[in-house]
Design an enzyme around this catalytic site. Sequence first.
Site, short mmCIF file in Angstrom:
data_model
loop_
_atom_site.label_atom_id
_atom_site.label_comp_id
_atom_site.label_asym_id
_atom_site.label_seq_id
_atom_site.Cartn_x
_atom_site.Cartn_y
_atom_site.Cartn_z
N CYS A 92 0.83 -1.20 0.00
CA CYS A 92 0.00 0.00 0.00
C CYS A 92 0.86 1.26 0.00
O CYS A 92 2.01 1.24 0.42
CB CYS A 92 -0.89 0.03 1.24
SG CYS A 92 -1.93 -1.42 1.39
N ARG A 119 4.41 0.99 -6.26
CA ARG A 119 4.30 0.03 -5.14
C ARG A 119 3.25 -1.04 -5.43
O ARG A 119 3.19 -2.06 -4.75
CB ARG A 119 3.95 0.76 -3.85
CG ARG A 119 5.01 1.75 -3.37
CD ARG A 119 4.50 2.59 -2.21
NE ARG A 119 4.35 1.82 -1.01
CZ ARG A 119 5.32 1.62 -0.11
NH1 ARG A 119 6.50 2.15 -0.32
NH2 ARG A 119 5.11 0.92 0.97
N TRP A 150 -3.09 -2.27 -1.73
CA TRP A 150 -2.68 -3.57 -2.30
C TRP A 150 -3.41 -4.59 -1.43
O TRP A 150 -3.00 -4.87 -0.32
CB TRP A 150 -1.17 -3.72 -2.21
CG TRP A 150 -0.62 -5.03 -2.70
CD1 TRP A 150 -0.50 -6.18 -1.98
CD2 TRP A 150 -0.12 -5.35 -4.00
NE1 TRP A 150 0.05 -7.17 -2.75
CE2 TRP A 150 0.30 -6.69 -3.98
CE3 TRP A 150 0.03 -4.62 -5.17
CZ2 TRP A 150 0.86 -7.32 -5.10
CZ3 TRP A 150 0.60 -5.25 -6.28
CH2 TRP A 150 0.99 -6.59 -6.24
N ASN A 192 -1.40 0.84 6.19
CA ASN A 192 -0.57 -0.08 5.42
C ASN A 192 -0.05 -1.11 6.42
O ASN A 192 0.57 -0.76 7.41
CB ASN A 192 0.61 0.66 4.76
CG ASN A 192 1.54 -0.32 4.03
OD1 ASN A 192 1.16 -1.46 3.77
ND2 ASN A 192 2.76 0.12 3.74
N GLY A 193 -0.36 -2.38 6.18
CA GLY A 193 0.11 -3.44 7.08
C GLY A 193 -0.97 -4.48 7.25
O GLY A 193 -1.97 -4.52 6.53
N GLU A 234 17.16 -23.08 -9.97
CA GLU A 234 16.79 -21.66 -9.90
C GLU A 234 18.04 -20.79 -9.94
O GLU A 234 18.07 -19.75 -10.60
CB GLU A 234 15.99 -21.40 -8.62
CG GLU A 234 15.75 -19.96 -8.26
CD GLU A 234 15.07 -19.14 -9.34
OE1 GLU A 234 14.56 -19.70 -10.32
OE2 GLU A 234 15.08 -17.90 -9.23
N LYS A 259 18.71 -17.81 -12.71
CA LYS A 259 19.01 -16.42 -12.31
C LYS A 259 20.28 -15.94 -12.99
O LYS A 259 20.33 -14.85 -13.55
CB LYS A 259 19.19 -16.33 -10.79
CG LYS A 259 17.95 -16.35 -9.98
CD LYS A 259 17.20 -15.03 -9.91
CE LYS A 259 16.11 -14.88 -10.90
NZ LYS A 259 15.11 -15.90 -11.02
N GLU A 276 20.05 -15.63 -16.96
CA GLU A 276 19.10 -14.68 -17.57
C GLU A 276 19.52 -13.23 -17.39
O GLU A 276 19.08 -12.37 -18.15
CB GLU A 276 17.68 -14.89 -17.04
CG GLU A 276 17.44 -14.50 -15.61
CD GLU A 276 15.96 -14.63 -15.22
OE1 GLU A 276 15.09 -14.41 -16.07
OE2 GLU A 276 15.69 -14.96 -14.07
N HIS A 291 27.97 -38.77 -15.75
CA HIS A 291 27.34 -39.39 -16.93
C HIS A 291 27.41 -38.48 -18.15
O HIS A 291 26.57 -38.54 -19.03
CB HIS A 291 25.88 -39.74 -16.59
CG HIS A 291 25.77 -40.65 -15.42
ND1 HIS A 291 25.98 -42.02 -15.51
CD2 HIS A 291 25.56 -40.39 -14.11
CE1 HIS A 291 25.86 -42.56 -14.31
NE2 HIS A 291 25.60 -41.61 -13.44
N LYS A 323 8.89 -9.39 -18.47
CA LYS A 323 8.54 -9.75 -17.09
C LYS A 323 7.43 -10.80 -17.07
O LYS A 323 7.38 -11.66 -16.23
CB LYS A 323 8.09 -8.51 -16.32
CG LYS A 323 7.73 -8.77 -14.85
CD LYS A 323 8.89 -9.38 -14.09
CE LYS A 323 8.53 -9.78 -12.68
NZ LYS A 323 9.60 -10.56 -12.02
C1 AGP Z 1 12.33 -15.73 -13.64
O1 AGP Z 1 13.40 -14.94 -13.15
C2 AGP Z 1 11.93 -15.38 -15.05
N1 AGP Z 1 11.65 -14.00 -15.14
C3 AGP Z 1 10.85 -16.30 -15.59
O2 AGP Z 1 11.36 -17.61 -15.55
C4 AGP Z 1 9.49 -16.30 -14.83
O3 AGP Z 1 9.67 -16.92 -13.58
C5 AGP Z 1 8.50 -17.12 -15.67
O4 AGP Z 1 8.31 -16.45 -16.89
C6 AGP Z 1 7.14 -17.29 -14.96
O5 AGP Z 1 6.54 -16.04 -14.79
P1 AGP Z 1 5.24 -15.97 -13.84
O6 AGP Z 1 5.67 -16.40 -12.47
O7 AGP Z 1 4.80 -14.54 -13.89
O8 AGP Z 1 4.21 -16.90 -14.41
#
Ligand code: AGP
Length: 607
Positions: A2, A27, A74, A98-99, A480, A484, A487, A503, A602
Site C-alpha cells: 500500500c 508500489r 494492495w 498499510n500493514g 533456480e 538467475k 538470464e 554421466h 517480465k
Molecule cells: C524468472 O526470473 C523469469 N523472469 C521467468 O522464468 C518467470 O519466472 C516465468 O516467466 C514465470 O513467470 P510468472 O511467475 O509470472 O508466471
Amino acid sequence: MCGIVGYTGPLNAGEVLLNGLSLLEYRGYDSAGIALFDDQDISVYKQIGKVKELKDRCADITDVSHCGIGHTRWATHGGVTNVNAHPHKVGKVTLIHNGIIENYHDLMERYKLASALVSDTDTEVAARVIEHYYQELQDPKAAIWKTVSELRGTFAFCVLFEDVPGVIYCIRRTSPLIAAATPNGAFAASDVTALLEYTREFFVLPEDTLAVLCPEGAFLEDAAGNAVAPEMLTVDWDVESAKKGGYPWFMLKEINEQPRALQDTLLPRIENGLPDFTEEQIPDDFLKRCKQVCIVACGTAMYAGMVAKALIEPLLRIPVSVHVASEFHFSNPLVDDDTLMLVISQSGETIDTLDALRLGKEMGATIVSVVNVKGSTIARESDYVLYTHAGPEQAVASTKAYTVQIATLYLLGCRMAMVRGKMSEEDAREFVQNLLQASEYEQQVIEENNDAIQEIARHIIQFDDAYFIGRGLDYSFSLEGALKLKEISYIHAEAYAAGELKHGTIALIEEGTPVIAIATQEPVYRELLSNAIEVKSRGAYVILITKKGAHAPKKAYDVQLTIPDVDDRFTGFPTAVCLQLLAYHASNEKGLDVDKPRNLAKSVTVR
Ligand code: AGP
C-alpha cells in the site's frame, strides 16, 4: 504494498495527495482513495482502479481543502472492492493503513463489531476501535494509544478526527511511514518518492511513536506525551531512483524486500500458530481426500514448485508431480477430479500457465493458484487463490516472488499434512515457527554474505560457462540459481543433479570452470562433497554453499559460502538469497541492465 500520503498546510491538499499517490503507483495497488477536511467535516473519495480514475472523479471538487490523507491499496484482507478501499471513515474517525492487523478477529469479537462492519478489512476494525476509544476518552491521542496497545501485527496509520480540523495523527509499527515539516506545511508518506517535489529532508517515524502533523510542523511524542526529537534524513534521489528506494536496481531492492514479503505473505494465513486458509476458503475435506497433486508453472515459478514437491510428497505420501506448463498442455496429463492442481505464477498472466490451468480444469482438477498480482487472469480463473503479498516485482528476474511462493506452498503442505493426520499440531506449530523465521535467515545472508558473493561474481564473470550442482532439495535450488545467473549475466549456466555429472557433463569441466556446489542437505552431504572433489580435481573453481559449521576438506572447494545452520527443509530461503545476489553482482559487474535483460519480458503472455 500500500501507499500512504498525508498533507496539512497552505497548499491544495487534494492536489498534493493525488500527485503523491501517482508517485507511489510503482508500489502496486488495486484501489485508491483520499479523505479531505472541508470546513467541519471530512469527505472521502475512493474506488477500485487507477489513481488517474480517482483524479477524474475528484476533478469536480470545488472547495479547496488544506488537510487530508490518501491511500493506494494492495489488497490483503478482503477483496478488491470500493467498500474495502481506504480511507475508512467511522463516525468522527477516518483512517488509512498499510500493514496487517493479525488479531483483528479477536478485536471484532471483543468490541462486537461483526454487525457494524461494512467492509471485510482489518483496517475498518482498527478504525472502529479508535472511534470506540475516541467516544470514551474524548481525546485523539489517548484513543490512538489505547488502540495500538491492543493491536498485534504491522501498521502504518494516518488518522483524521472530525473535531480536530487540519491535524493528522500518524503512528507505525514495522510498516514504513515517514514525515516532513516544510514552509509549505507538513507531510506524511510511505516513502520519500511521494514528497520529492516538496522536500528532500524527512524523518522516519520511530516505531510506536505518535507524529502529530499540523500546518505549523510535525511533532513526535511517546506514549507518556514526552517530545521525541526526529532523526532527520536527506535524500539526493530523483523520482526514478526513489521508486527503487535508493537501490541502484529494482532487483536489489526486491532481494532486500524478501524478509518483509515473507512475513506479509505468511502472517494473514497463520491463526494461533497454525496454517489457516479460512480467508481463501480452501476446503479441508478436499485437501484431505485429493489423490494427487499436479504443480504447473514456468521458469522460476516452476522451480518453486519443485521445492514444494520435495517437501509435500514425502510428507503426504501421495504423488506430487511438477510440470513445465508449456509441455503440460500437450502431454495428455493424468488429471482427474481427485487432482489438486497448484498453478504458480507471479504475474498471473503467463499464457502457457494459463493454458495448463484451463486444460486441468477441463479434466476435472481443482485449481489452487499461487499468484502475486491481484485480479490477474490466472487468479480469476482459479477455484481458489493464494495471493502472495510480495508487492510489485519490477525486475524481470524473479526473486521475492520465488521465496514467497515456496513459503505459501510450504504452509499449504503443512495444512494438508495436518488434515491428513500426517503432522501433529505440535509439529505443525514448530514447522510454522521455523517458516516464519525464514525471514531472519534471509536477512542474515543479505547482511553477512553480500561482499563475499560480490567477490565470487567478479571471478565467475571471466568465464562463459558455469555449473550448479546439488542433490535432493539442493538440486531444486541449483536449477533456480542457474536460471538467475544465465538470464541476467548471459553466462551459460546449467544445473545438474550432482550424481549425474559423471554421466557426461564432467567432460565440460576445464581449468577454472566455476561450479557452484550446493550442500545444505545433511543426508547427502558426503556424496555432494565427493562430487565437488571430482570436479575440483579436474580443474573446476568450486564455490561450496553449506550450513554454518559444516566441515569440508580443502580439496572440495575454492571458496565456501555459509548459510545459517537451520533445518534442512528451510535452507532454500537463505540459499536462494545467496544465488540471487550472485546473479545480481555478476550482471552488475558486467555493466549489464540488471532489471531488463535482453530478449526477456517480465510476463510471457505469448505462446
Ligand atoms: C524468472 O526470473 C523469469 N523472469 C521467468 O522464468 C518467470 O519466472 C516465468 O516467466 C514465470 O513467470 P510468472 O511467475 O509470472 O508466471
